[in-house]
Write a protein that holds these residues in place. Structure first.
Motif, PDB file in Angstrom:
ATOM      1  N   GLY A  33       0.810  -1.212   0.000  1.00  0.00           N
ATOM      2  CA  GLY A  33       0.000   0.000   0.000  1.00  0.00           C
ATOM      3  C   GLY A  33       0.843   1.261   0.000  1.00  0.00           C
ATOM      4  N   LEU A  34       0.261   2.331   0.516  1.00  0.00           N
ATOM      5  CA  LEU A  34       0.932   3.631   0.594  1.00  0.00           C
ATOM      6  C   LEU A  34       1.430   3.885   2.008  1.00  0.00           C
ATOM      7  N   ILE A  70      -6.928  13.081  11.743  1.00  0.00           N
ATOM      8  CA  ILE A  70      -6.808  12.431  10.439  1.00  0.00           C
ATOM      9  C   ILE A  70      -8.208  12.009  10.026  1.00  0.00           C
ATOM     10  N   GLU A  71      -8.603  12.420   8.823  1.00  0.00           N
ATOM     11  CA  GLU A  71      -9.927  12.070   8.304  1.00  0.00           C
ATOM     12  C   GLU A  71      -9.786  11.455   6.924  1.00  0.00           C
ATOM     13  N   ALA A  72     -10.578  10.415   6.680  1.00  0.00           N
ATOM     14  CA  ALA A  72     -10.588   9.741   5.381  1.00  0.00           C
ATOM     15  C   ALA A  72     -12.026   9.666   4.892  1.00  0.00           C
ATOM     16  N   LEU A 129      -9.301   3.162   2.396  1.00  0.00           N
ATOM     17  CA  LEU A 129      -9.270   4.205   3.415  1.00  0.00           C
ATOM     18  C   LEU A 129      -9.998   3.808   4.703  1.00  0.00           C
ATOM     19  N   THR A 130     -10.666   2.651   4.723  1.00  0.00           N
ATOM     20  CA  THR A 130     -11.311   2.191   5.955  1.00  0.00           C
ATOM     21  C   THR A 130     -10.320   1.488   6.872  1.00  0.00           C
ATOM     22  N   LYS A 131      -9.107   1.220   6.385  1.00  0.00           N
ATOM     23  CA  LYS A 131      -8.115   0.491   7.178  1.00  0.00           C
ATOM     24  C   LYS A 131      -6.825   1.294   7.390  1.00  0.00           C
ATOM     25  N   VAL A 132      -6.943   2.611   7.440  1.00  0.00           N
ATOM     26  CA  VAL A 132      -5.782   3.477   7.632  1.00  0.00           C
ATOM     27  C   VAL A 132      -5.232   3.309   9.048  1.00  0.00           C
ATOM     28  N   GLU A 133      -3.906   3.254   9.160  1.00  0.00           N
ATOM     29  CA  GLU A 133      -3.239   3.187  10.458  1.00  0.00           C
ATOM     30  C   GLU A 133      -2.275   4.357  10.564  1.00  0.00           C
ATOM     31  N   ALA A 134      -2.107   4.910  11.777  1.00  0.00           N
ATOM     32  CA  ALA A 134      -1.212   6.049  11.968  1.00  0.00           C
ATOM     33  C   ALA A 134      -0.404   5.877  13.246  1.00  0.00           C
ATOM     34  N   ASP A 135       0.876   6.259  13.169  1.00  0.00           N
ATOM     35  CA  ASP A 135       1.774   6.248  14.321  1.00  0.00           C
ATOM     36  C   ASP A 135       2.455   7.605  14.399  1.00  0.00           C
ATOM     37  N   PHE A 136       2.640   8.104  15.620  1.00  0.00           N
ATOM     38  CA  PHE A 136       3.313   9.385  15.835  1.00  0.00           C
ATOM     39  C   PHE A 136       4.477   9.153  16.785  1.00  0.00           C
ATOM     40  N   ASP A 137       5.698   9.470  16.323  1.00  0.00           N
ATOM     41  CA  ASP A 137       6.881   9.211  17.129  1.00  0.00           C
ATOM     42  C   ASP A 137       7.909  10.317  16.896  1.00  0.00           C
ATOM     43  N   THR A 176       3.469   8.856  10.750  1.00  0.00           N
ATOM     44  CA  THR A 176       3.507   7.869   9.662  1.00  0.00           C
ATOM     45  C   THR A 176       2.115   7.296   9.491  1.00  0.00           C
ATOM     46  N   ILE A 177       1.585   7.422   8.279  1.00  0.00           N
ATOM     47  CA  ILE A 177       0.245   6.927   7.953  1.00  0.00           C
ATOM     48  C   ILE A 177       0.388   5.821   6.918  1.00  0.00           C
ATOM     49  N   ARG A 178      -0.255   4.684   7.176  1.00  0.00           N
ATOM     50  CA  ARG A 178      -0.240   3.560   6.229  1.00  0.00           C
ATOM     51  C   ARG A 178      -1.648   3.340   5.689  1.00  0.00           C
TER      52      ARG A 178
END
Length: 164
Positions: free
Chosen positions: A44-45, A61-63, A106-114, A119-121
């Motif tokens: 993916g992206l 974050i909105e999709a 876009l229903t399975k977006v994951e995000a991490d902040f470090d 980082t958005i997947r």
């Protein structure tokens, strides 16, 4: 991959002009576009945004409708009895919007902040995954083809069985 955003260049130019002429540099009302890296692979992206000095609580974050929006706030803390001689770092709303092709889910977006990096997947949709399709001739299985939904012309043919 990502669609061209003609307003992105205008937004960047406006920010540069504001910084050069001091019209919104260092003010709370500034609207900023954080830098981003966009990578794509078979899964993916992956979008990586720099958001230094941002509290994780301020990130939104909105999709929706093949559009991914990221917004965060970096606040300038004013203290009584303290004089600011120079304020060069940008403060205000950090915002980016991305047009995401339909082959991503876009229903399975994951995000991490470090450490100030978001980082958005965005995974590929199930329909866009490579799959093997059995081909029959006169009711008998003759071969299997792997089809990549990205590129229908990119078909590899491998012999599985030949009855005849």
């Amino acid at each position: 991959m990502m669609r061209f955003d003609p307003f992105r260049e205008i937004e960047e130019l406006t920010q540069r002009m504001d910084r050069a002429f001091g019209s919104s540099g260092g003010t709370q009302g500034a609207r900023l576009a954080p830098p981003v890296d966009v990578h794509e692979d078979g899964q993916g992206l992956e979008l990586t945004l720099d958001l230094p000095g941002v509290s994780p609580d301020s990130i939104q974050i909105e999709a929706e409708n093949q559009t991914l929006s990221v917004q965060a706030e970096r606040r300038y803390e004013r203290t009584d009895g303290r004089t600011a001689h120079r304020v060069e770092r940008a403060y205000g709303t950090l915002s980016r919007t991305f047009s995401v092709p339909a082959k991503y889910d876009l229903t399975k977006v994951e995000a991490d902040f470090d450490h100030g990096t978001l980082t958005i997947r965005v995974p590929r949709s199930e329909a866009a995954q490579k799959r093997s399709i059995n081909v029959r001739t006169a009711g008998q299985l003759t071969s299997s083809r792997t089809v990549d939904s990205d590129n229908a012309d990119n078909v590899s043919n491998k012999e599985v069985a030949h009855a005849g």
